[in-house]
Design an enzyme around this catalytic site. Structure first.
Site, PDB file in Angstrom:
ATOM      1  N   HIS A  82      74.334   2.013  15.790  1.00 37.96           N
ATOM      2  CA  HIS A  82      73.247   1.532  16.816  1.00 37.96           C
ATOM      3  C   HIS A  82      73.612   2.028  18.061  1.00 37.96           C
ATOM      4  O   HIS A  82      74.600   2.644  18.484  1.00 37.96           O
ATOM      5  CB  HIS A  82      73.265   0.125  16.725  1.00 37.96           C
ATOM      6  CG  HIS A  82      74.650  -0.735  17.181  1.00 37.96           C
ATOM      7  ND1 HIS A  82      75.680  -0.516  16.319  1.00 37.96           N
ATOM      8  CD2 HIS A  82      75.129  -0.959  18.397  1.00 37.96           C
ATOM      9  CE1 HIS A  82      76.618  -1.116  17.077  1.00 37.96           C
ATOM     10  NE2 HIS A  82      76.396  -1.399  18.409  1.00 37.96           N
TER      11      HIS A  82
ATOM     12  N   HIS B 274      71.787  -5.029  14.214  1.00 37.71           N
ATOM     13  CA  HIS B 274      70.928  -4.686  15.394  1.00 37.71           C
ATOM     14  C   HIS B 274      70.996  -2.856  15.140  1.00 37.71           C
ATOM     15  O   HIS B 274      71.948  -2.399  14.740  1.00 37.71           O
ATOM     16  CB  HIS B 274      71.566  -4.917  16.667  1.00 37.71           C
ATOM     17  CG  HIS B 274      73.126  -4.433  16.852  1.00 37.71           C
ATOM     18  ND1 HIS B 274      73.851  -4.333  15.872  1.00 37.71           N
ATOM     19  CD2 HIS B 274      73.784  -3.954  17.967  1.00 37.71           C
ATOM     20  CE1 HIS B 274      74.964  -4.127  16.451  1.00 37.71           C
ATOM     21  NE2 HIS B 274      74.853  -3.743  17.919  1.00 37.71           N
TER      22      HIS B 274
ATOM     23  N   HIS C 236      76.141   1.966  25.452  1.00 41.01           N
ATOM     24  CA  HIS C 236      77.230   2.415  24.466  1.00 41.01           C
ATOM     25  C   HIS C 236      76.290   2.935  23.175  1.00 41.01           C
ATOM     26  O   HIS C 236      75.193   2.290  22.945  1.00 41.01           O
ATOM     27  CB  HIS C 236      78.417   1.724  24.016  1.00 41.01           C
ATOM     28  CG  HIS C 236      77.876   0.487  23.096  1.00 41.01           C
ATOM     29  ND1 HIS C 236      77.768  -0.610  23.644  1.00 41.01           N
ATOM     30  CD2 HIS C 236      77.778   0.221  21.816  1.00 41.01           C
ATOM     31  CE1 HIS C 236      77.601  -1.597  22.685  1.00 41.01           C
ATOM     32  NE2 HIS C 236      77.299  -0.848  21.604  1.00 41.01           N
TER      33      HIS C 236
ATOM     34  N   HIS D 150      82.794  -9.684  17.455  1.00 40.79           N
ATOM     35  CA  HIS D 150      81.794  -9.935  18.475  1.00 40.79           C
ATOM     36  C   HIS D 150      81.300 -11.452  17.905  1.00 40.79           C
ATOM     37  O   HIS D 150      81.426 -11.570  16.637  1.00 40.79           O
ATOM     38  CB  HIS D 150      80.469  -9.144  18.525  1.00 40.79           C
ATOM     39  CG  HIS D 150      80.535  -7.702  19.104  1.00 40.79           C
ATOM     40  ND1 HIS D 150      80.862  -7.800  20.241  1.00 40.79           N
ATOM     41  CD2 HIS D 150      80.515  -6.708  18.429  1.00 40.79           C
ATOM     42  CE1 HIS D 150      80.815  -6.532  20.733  1.00 40.79           C
ATOM     43  NE2 HIS D 150      80.708  -5.796  19.584  1.00 40.79           N
TER      44      HIS D 150
ATOM     45  N   TYR E 203      85.703  -0.590  21.347  1.00 43.73           N
ATOM     46  CA  TYR E 203      85.118   0.060  22.356  1.00 43.73           C
ATOM     47  C   TYR E 203      86.048   0.891  22.977  1.00 43.73           C
ATOM     48  O   TYR E 203      87.200   0.568  23.363  1.00 43.73           O
ATOM     49  CB  TYR E 203      84.566  -0.703  23.493  1.00 43.73           C
ATOM     50  CG  TYR E 203      83.332  -1.574  22.820  1.00 43.73           C
ATOM     51  CD1 TYR E 203      82.132  -0.946  22.836  1.00 43.73           C
ATOM     52  CD2 TYR E 203      83.498  -2.837  22.526  1.00 43.73           C
ATOM     53  CE1 TYR E 203      80.911  -1.572  22.586  1.00 43.73           C
ATOM     54  CE2 TYR E 203      82.280  -3.626  22.081  1.00 43.73           C
ATOM     55  CZ  TYR E 203      81.017  -2.952  22.116  1.00 43.73           C
ATOM     56  OH  TYR E 203      79.967  -3.843  21.441  1.00 43.73           O
TER      57      TYR E 203
ATOM     58  N   GLU F 197      81.588   3.159  20.514  1.00 45.78           N
ATOM     59  CA  GLU F 197      82.069   1.981  19.521  1.00 45.78           C
ATOM     60  C   GLU F 197      82.312   2.315  18.204  1.00 45.78           C
ATOM     61  O   GLU F 197      81.435   3.391  17.794  1.00 45.78           O
ATOM     62  CB  GLU F 197      81.127   1.031  19.773  1.00 45.78           C
ATOM     63  CG  GLU F 197      81.414  -0.373  19.078  1.00 45.78           C
ATOM     64  CD  GLU F 197      80.192  -1.393  18.847  1.00 45.78           C
ATOM     65  OE1 GLU F 197      79.167  -1.279  19.229  1.00 45.78           O
ATOM     66  OE2 GLU F 197      80.566  -2.566  18.701  1.00 45.78           O
TER      67      GLU F 197
HETATM   68 FE   LIG Z   1      77.496  -2.041  19.863  1.00 47.96          FE
END
Ligand SMILES: [Fe+2]
Length: 302
Positions: free
Chosen positions: A149, A195, A209, A241, A250, A260
């Site tokens: 992503h 996502h 990112h 997260h 990251y 990431e």
């Molecule tokens: Fe991300």
């Protein structure tokens, strides 16, 4: 019908030799093609020509991001919808762009050049399709199987979200709302993952990112070892997260673009009810264990 998944991210870098060394030896991607001013990379389990393109430029930044559509006709339909929304669409014909057929390009409300493509040259994944025998021990570096992503910035997250959802058909898995009720960040999907594209408040046209998929937490731990051994600047993590529930690290490539590695999360179907986070829970949503809004993480972008 419509958008299938992320196809590739095209970034700029001031040193192509350094980019080639880092993305092959540390990240473990393959170079699939190179020209005088561009490098094309793919991950070992990806079939398509490239998922990352790096173009020489003295300044960092993103040239465009590209999503793949399921059918050739989708390009016509989505071209019409983008034009009806009021944005000019530019057709790129076959042979104009490396490794792919016809595509359409347009500027989004978040000030990014977005591309939609259907036909991408198939190079095949590392182990083939005929009685494949996996030899992951032969892989070099972090060696993610695929790109996952990207997160871009937008001055008006609400306006950008409306475009990505109403025009391009993205679905909203999670949103972070400010105390005034306006979105600070949104997480959007087309591929039944938490996502494919996220948009968070920041300057239009900026890249926060892009992320590579890893299969499990143990691979995230191994990635952290590889990053530390190679003295790569870690930004945050390994951690988790709240938003997306993913495990993450990251870090910055040696030129300064944030990368990431990501795993975990959940599998949202199209009827997935959106998860909402409020601004007073921003820290927990961002980094679930640390529960803090990290200023560098919010402010640094390319
Ligand atoms: Fe991300």
């Amino acid at each position: 019908m419509g958008i299938l998944r992320l196809s590739h991210v095209d970034i700029k870098a001031p040193d192509l030799d350094l980019a080639a060394a880092y993305y092959t030896q540390v990240m473990g991607l393959e170079i699939t093609e190179r020209s005088e001013d561009r490098l094309f990379f793919k991950c070992w389990d990806e079939e398509d020509h490239h998922s990352l393109a790096v173009r020489y430029d003295p300044r960092l930044g993103i040239d465009r991001f590209s999503f793949k559509v399921e059918k050739e006709d989708d390009l016509d339909e989505l071209e019409r919808r983008v034009e009806n929304y009021g944005f000019a669409v530019h057709r790129i014909s076959r042979g104009e762009e490396v490794g792919q057929g016809e595509s359409i390009r347009f500027e989004t409300p978040s000030g990014h050049e977005m591309e939609l493509v259907h036909e991408v040259e198939k190079l095949g994944s590392k182990w083939g399709k005929y009685n494949p025998r996996l030899d992951e021990g032969a892989l070099l570096g972090i060696a993610p199987p695929r790109m996952d992503h990207l997160l871009v910035n937008a001055e008006e997250v609400g306006e950008a979200t409306k475009f990505y959802m109403e025009v391009l058909g993205f679905r909203l898995t999670e949103q972070l709302l400010g105390s005034n009720g306006h979105p600070i960040g949104v997480w959007l999907e087309r591929s039944h993952s938490p996502h494919d594209l996220a948009v968070v408040n920041g300057p239009n046209g900026a890249l926060h990112h892009f992320a590579f998929w890893l299969d499990n937490w143990d691979h995230v731990r191994k990635a952290a070892d590889i990053l530390a051994y190679n003295a790569i600047a870690i930004d945050v993590g390994p951690t988790r997260h709240g938003i997306t529930r993913g495990n993450t690290i990251y870090f910055f490539d040696p030129m300064g673009t944030r990368n990431e590695v990501f795993t975990g999360g959940y599998r949202p179907d199209p009827d997935f009810p959106t998860i909402t986070w409020t601004e007073d829970n921003f820290g927990r949503g961002l980094f679930y264990y640390e529960n803090e809004v990290n200023e560098r993480f919010i402010k640094v972008h390319t």
